[in-house]
Enzyme design. Structure first.
Site, short mmCIF file in Angstrom:
data_model
loop_
_atom_site.label_atom_id
_atom_site.label_comp_id
_atom_site.label_asym_id
_atom_site.label_seq_id
_atom_site.Cartn_x
_atom_site.Cartn_y
_atom_site.Cartn_z
N GLY A 42 4.39 -8.81 -6.58
CA GLY A 42 3.37 -8.37 -5.64
C GLY A 42 2.01 -8.29 -6.29
O GLY A 42 1.90 -7.90 -7.47
N GLY A 44 -0.71 -7.03 -4.26
CA GLY A 44 -1.56 -6.17 -3.44
C GLY A 44 -2.24 -5.19 -4.38
O GLY A 44 -2.19 -5.34 -5.61
N ALA A 46 -1.38 -2.29 -5.32
CA ALA A 46 -0.45 -1.69 -6.28
C ALA A 46 -0.06 -2.70 -7.36
O ALA A 46 -0.16 -2.43 -8.56
CB ALA A 46 0.78 -1.16 -5.56
N GLY A 47 0.38 -3.88 -6.93
CA GLY A 47 0.88 -4.87 -7.88
C GLY A 47 -0.21 -5.40 -8.80
O GLY A 47 -0.01 -5.49 -10.03
N HIS A 268 -0.07 4.22 14.35
CA HIS A 268 -1.50 4.53 14.24
C HIS A 268 -2.13 4.63 15.63
O HIS A 268 -1.91 3.78 16.47
CB HIS A 268 -2.18 3.40 13.44
CG HIS A 268 -3.52 3.77 12.92
ND1 HIS A 268 -4.57 4.09 13.74
CD2 HIS A 268 -4.00 3.84 11.65
CE1 HIS A 268 -5.64 4.36 12.99
NE2 HIS A 268 -5.32 4.22 11.73
N ARG A 339 -2.65 11.18 12.17
CA ARG A 339 -2.29 10.06 13.05
C ARG A 339 -1.10 10.35 13.95
O ARG A 339 -1.08 9.95 15.11
CB ARG A 339 -1.99 8.84 12.18
CG ARG A 339 -3.22 8.35 11.51
CD ARG A 339 -2.93 7.27 10.50
NE ARG A 339 -4.20 6.85 9.92
CZ ARG A 339 -4.30 5.95 8.96
NH1 ARG A 339 -3.23 5.41 8.45
NH2 ARG A 339 -5.48 5.62 8.49
N HIS A 421 2.08 0.82 12.05
CA HIS A 421 1.01 0.54 11.10
C HIS A 421 1.44 0.64 9.64
O HIS A 421 1.06 -0.17 8.81
CB HIS A 421 -0.10 1.55 11.37
CG HIS A 421 -1.25 1.47 10.42
ND1 HIS A 421 -2.07 0.38 10.37
CD2 HIS A 421 -1.71 2.34 9.48
CE1 HIS A 421 -3.00 0.57 9.43
NE2 HIS A 421 -2.79 1.74 8.87
N ARG A 455 1.56 9.77 6.64
CA ARG A 455 0.50 9.55 5.64
C ARG A 455 -0.86 9.84 6.27
O ARG A 455 -1.12 9.45 7.40
CB ARG A 455 0.53 8.10 5.15
CG ARG A 455 -0.66 7.76 4.29
CD ARG A 455 -0.58 6.37 3.74
NE ARG A 455 -0.78 5.32 4.72
CZ ARG A 455 -1.97 4.90 5.17
NH1 ARG A 455 -3.09 5.49 4.75
NH2 ARG A 455 -2.05 3.92 6.04
C1 FAD Z 1 -5.08 -3.10 9.22
C2 FAD Z 1 -4.80 -2.11 8.13
C3 FAD Z 1 -5.82 -1.30 7.65
C4 FAD Z 1 -5.58 -0.38 6.64
N1 FAD Z 1 -6.60 0.41 6.20
C5 FAD Z 1 -6.35 1.30 5.22
C6 FAD Z 1 -7.42 2.12 4.72
O1 FAD Z 1 -8.55 2.03 5.15
N2 FAD Z 1 -7.12 3.00 3.73
C7 FAD Z 1 -5.87 3.12 3.21
O2 FAD Z 1 -5.67 3.94 2.32
N3 FAD Z 1 -4.86 2.34 3.66
C8 FAD Z 1 -5.07 1.44 4.64
N4 FAD Z 1 -4.04 0.66 5.09
C9 FAD Z 1 -2.74 0.68 4.38
C10 FAD Z 1 -2.87 -0.12 3.10
O3 FAD Z 1 -3.65 -1.26 3.31
C11 FAD Z 1 -1.52 -0.57 2.55
O4 FAD Z 1 -0.61 0.48 2.57
C12 FAD Z 1 -1.67 -1.02 1.11
O5 FAD Z 1 -2.68 -1.98 1.01
C13 FAD Z 1 -0.36 -1.58 0.58
O6 FAD Z 1 -0.60 -2.09 -0.71
P1 FAD Z 1 0.59 -2.64 -1.58
O7 FAD Z 1 -0.02 -3.17 -2.82
O8 FAD Z 1 1.64 -1.61 -1.70
O9 FAD Z 1 1.23 -3.82 -0.71
P2 FAD Z 1 0.58 -5.14 -0.08
O10 FAD Z 1 -0.89 -5.14 -0.07
O11 FAD Z 1 1.30 -5.34 1.22
O12 FAD Z 1 1.01 -6.28 -1.07
C14 FAD Z 1 2.33 -6.75 -1.14
C15 FAD Z 1 2.37 -7.85 -2.19
O13 FAD Z 1 3.72 -8.21 -2.39
C16 FAD Z 1 3.86 -9.61 -2.29
N5 FAD Z 1 5.21 -9.85 -1.79
C17 FAD Z 1 5.81 -9.35 -0.69
N6 FAD Z 1 7.10 -9.74 -0.65
C18 FAD Z 1 7.29 -10.50 -1.74
C19 FAD Z 1 8.42 -11.19 -2.27
N7 FAD Z 1 9.62 -11.15 -1.70
N8 FAD Z 1 8.26 -11.91 -3.42
C20 FAD Z 1 7.05 -11.96 -4.05
N9 FAD Z 1 5.98 -11.30 -3.61
C21 FAD Z 1 6.11 -10.58 -2.47
C22 FAD Z 1 2.76 -10.09 -1.39
O14 FAD Z 1 2.47 -11.43 -1.70
C23 FAD Z 1 1.64 -9.13 -1.81
O15 FAD Z 1 1.01 -9.65 -2.95
C24 FAD Z 1 -4.28 -0.26 6.11
C25 FAD Z 1 -3.25 -1.07 6.59
C26 FAD Z 1 -3.50 -1.97 7.61
C27 FAD Z 1 -2.38 -2.78 8.16
#
Ligand code: FAD
Length: 659
Positions: A42, A44, A46-47, A268, A339, A421, A455
């Site tokens: 990942g 994102g 976090a990753g 949401h 929310r 959401h 959350r």
């Molecule tokens: C429209 C929207 C607006 C938001 N706004 C806010 C905000 O303003 N403030 C806030 O705090 N939060 C917000 N959130 C929540 C927040 O964006 C997410 O919770 C957060 O970005 C998640 O980050 P993450 O790194 O955990 O996962 P993600 O960003 O979902 O990243 C997942 C990663 O894993 C990879 N991946 C997935 N499955 C696999 C697999 N099987 N093999 C290899 N790679 C894989 C993907 O390619 C990606 O790189 C919002 C969410 C949405 C939907």
């Protein structure tokens, strides 16, 4: 014998735990770091932050994502902001207050020690991101600006217009790129993790599919970190990006990682309402809009009926006939209640017939008062891109003057309705973010750790970056400290053979069904079941019906699915079929958890358990625990293992947002 969960929470008072932990935990000898490989799945927030930090610290990192660039991870969608207890507004904020608000916002179902640590490191995140050049909004005098989000009475949300996620991700991506250039991170884009490989009880690698060539490849490491996001797309319609899936997390669950609190799904309150049957995505209107937008429905049922019939427009309803129901019910927090509370209140009004669009499933979010008070320029500065996004989708511009009644100018309001959401549940992790499989870690939205049953807005980015930049790079070392003796893990081991064979067999199975239904048509049906029976309001009877329907539909998936093409080369339908297979497992898990939790808390609302005023009614005597589920095979009910919650710094009480 009942399984015992060791959450590894350090002893001592809550504010001291993280300091104590950091002072005494084992660290990896710098020379040994060069011998240690870590897979981070990942990219994102976090990753990417974890991969960049681990690389910078000297570990050899393999980092994978399904998109063609880390910058396209779903985190890019985050609009509103990121919380931190900086107290730049001098409004009484503090680490303790952020900790308290988060625990209370989560309806007292989060682990206290984890949340305190999160609040503590929140301030480091802002410093780190500013150092990376993230262009946070600033006041005229140069100070970083803040706005308010739900569940807080202070302004602690840092933001970059309505693109906070994108800007933070660009910051993390720059750090990641730096480590790629330095040779410490090897980046694999368009790779999907299909399975985790367990050797002698420890996570030692993964099987990933090259999404372009279709080939299965093996990666080995001394530890595996999954950062693969949430499972909101189980509901088909959600605000999540279309590619979001829970395959990696579910596969870890199948291999023995506990899945915690799956029923805690966040709906949401401010999303653009569903407008037809052909839709595959819902759009969020950021919670930041609730800083200046006021939510209302008509007071009179005849006005609501006229709105639904299209014979009246919202702006024609004068002030005295508007019901600002959140301000009425929750005077202390008003439009900024959390929310879950805001979503339920909208549903309650719509269920009573006061919905404002043709389906009766929408409420107004109105900026007339703030535009009259602040002027359109300031409102546009704050929310311009969100107004434009709303206009692009609905053809209505919320800043457009509509009419004047009794000397008051009214502007066209937005229409909004709750939508799936975010998922608070996730892979169970201990204080070190390690799952129940040694060597397997989970961070960001894919773990369950910090948000309890609900959350608060702007806290997901905070948690993802806290995990990636400041917690995991430290805690993983306790595990890795003695792992260098193993040297490189060979991918020729029989465990890798077996895992790859099993993944390959699954691909063949799905391709061979050759039935009549597309992946999307079945996924959409699953989404309807989830929303109807496992959605905003749940009952024991509805959940049982939902489970039965899911089983039937899963049979249809197994026997009547049609996946075109072959497993060689790019085959998006095949990839989606794998995701859907795992959404079935996930959907059932959500329902099992919801059925077992005979109480309402946060995002989990069992209609049988509510107060006279329609608020969630918790049962702390019987359900004050983290519900961890252990996989028992396809079609079988998983086993529930309880991690009791222990609170020492915060008094557990009924949430109150009224006064
Ligand atoms: C429209 C929207 C607006 C938001 N706004 C806010 C905000 O303003 N403030 C806030 O705090 N939060 C917000 N959130 C929540 C927040 O964006 C997410 O919770 C957060 O970005 C998640 O980050 P993450 O790194 O955990 O996962 P993600 O960003 O979902 O990243 C997942 C990663 O894993 C990879 N991946 C997935 N499955 C696999 C697999 N099987 N093999 C290899 N790679 C894989 C993907 O390619 C990606 O790189 C919002 C969410 C949405 C939907």
């Amino acid at each position: 014998m009942a399984k015992v969960i060791d959450s590894k929470i350090p002893a001592g008072p809550v504010p001291e735990k993280w300091k104590e932990y950091k002072a005494h935990q084992r660290l990896v000898n710098p020379k040994n770091k060069l011998k240690l490989d870590v897979i981070v799945v990942g990219t994102g927030l976090a990753g990417a932050s974890a991969a960049a930090s681990l690389g910078e610290m000297g570990f050899n990192v393999i980092n994978l994502c399904i998109q063609d660039s880390p910058r396209r991870a779903h985190s890019i969608a985050a609009q509103g902001g990121i919380n931190a207890a900086k107290c730049y507004q001098n409004d009484g904020d503090s680490v303790y207050r952020l900790f308290y608000d988060t625990v209370k916002g989560g309806d007292y179902r989060a682990r206290e020690a984890n949340v305190y640590r999160l609040a503590e490191v929140s301030n480091n995140i802002i410093d780190q991101c500013v150092a990376q050049g993230v262009p946070f909004a600033r006041e005229y005098g140069g100070m970083l600006a803040n706005r308010s989000f739900g569940g807080a009475q202070v302004s602690r949300t840092f933001y970059a217009k309505g693109q906070t996620g994108q800007q933070l991700l660009l910051g993390a991506y720059s750090s990641l790129s730096c480590q790629v250039q330095a040779g410490k991170v090897k980046l694999y884009t368009r790779y999907e993790m299909e399975d985790v490989v367990i050797v002698d009880g420890r996570a030692r690698g993964i099987i990933a599919k090259n999404l372009v060539t279709g080939k299965l490849e093996r990666f080995s490491a001394n530890a595996v970190v999954i950062a693969t996001g949430g499972y909101g797309n189980t509901y088909f319609l959600s605000t999540n990006a279309m590619g979001c899936n829970c395959t990696a997390a579910v596969q870890c669950y199948r291999k023995g990682a506990y899945f915690a609190n799956p029923s805690y799904v966040q709906i949401h309150p401010t999303c653009i309402p569903v407008h037809g049957d052909k839709q595959s995505k819902l759009t969020l209107m950021s919670e930041s809009l609730r800083n200046d937008g006021r939510i209302w429905v008509p007071k009179k049922i005849e006005d609501a009926k006229a709105l639904q019939a299209g014979t009246k427009q919202g702006w024609e309803i004068p002030e005295e006939d508007r019901d600002y129901y959140l301000e009425r019910r929750y005077p202390a927090f008003g439009n900024l209640v959390p929310r879950d509370v805001a979503s339920r209140a909208a549903k309650e009004r719509c269920d009573k017939g006061f919905g404002v669009n043709n389906t009766g499933l929408a409420v107004f979010l109105d900026f007339s008062e703030s535009i009259n008070r602040l002027g359109i320029d300031i409102v546009m500065q704050r929310y311009g891109n969100l107004f434009e996004m709303y206009q692009e989708i609905t053809d209505v511009f919320p800043g457009e003057k509509a009419c004047e009644i009794n000397g008051v100018t009214y502007y066209k309001p937005m229409m909004i309705f709750p939508a799936v959401h975010y998922t608070m549940g996730g892979i169970w992790v201990d204080y070190e973010l390690q799952t129940s499989i040694p060597g397997l870690f989970a961070i960001g939205e894919c773990n369950f750790s910090d948000h309890g049953a609900n959350r608060l807005g702007a806290s997901a980015l905070m948690q993802g970056l806290a995990d990636g930049y400041f917690v995991l790079p430290y805690t993983i070392q306790n595990y890795l400290a003695d792992q260098s003796i193993w040297g490189k893990i060979s991918t020729d081991r029989p465990e890798f053979d077996a895992a790859e064979k099993a993944v390959d067999a699954e691909l063949d199975r799905l391709l061979k069904i050759q039935g009549k239904r597309s992946v999307d048509s079945i996924h959409k049906e699953l989404g309807h079941i989830m929303w109807e029976y496992v959605g905003m309001g749940r009952t024991a009877e509805g959940l049982k019906t939902g489970l039965k329907k899911m089983h039937e539909l899963e049979k249809e998936f197994d026997t009547n699915l049609f996946v075109p093409g072959t497993k060689e080369g790019l085959n998006i339908e095949l990839d989606k079929a794998i995701h859907l297979r795992d959404f079935f497992t996930m959907g059932q898990l959500v329902a099992f958890d919801a059925l077992s939790r005979n109480e309402s808390c946060g995002g989990h609302f069992r209609e049988e358990y509510q107060t006279e005023e329609g608020e969630a009614k918790r049962d702390d005597e019987n359900y004050f625990y983290v519900g961890c589920w252990e996989y028992q095979g396809k079609g079988n009910e998983p086993t529930l293992i309880k991690e009791p919650l222990e609170y020492e710094a915060i008094k557990v009480q009924t949430r109150n947002y009224k006064n």
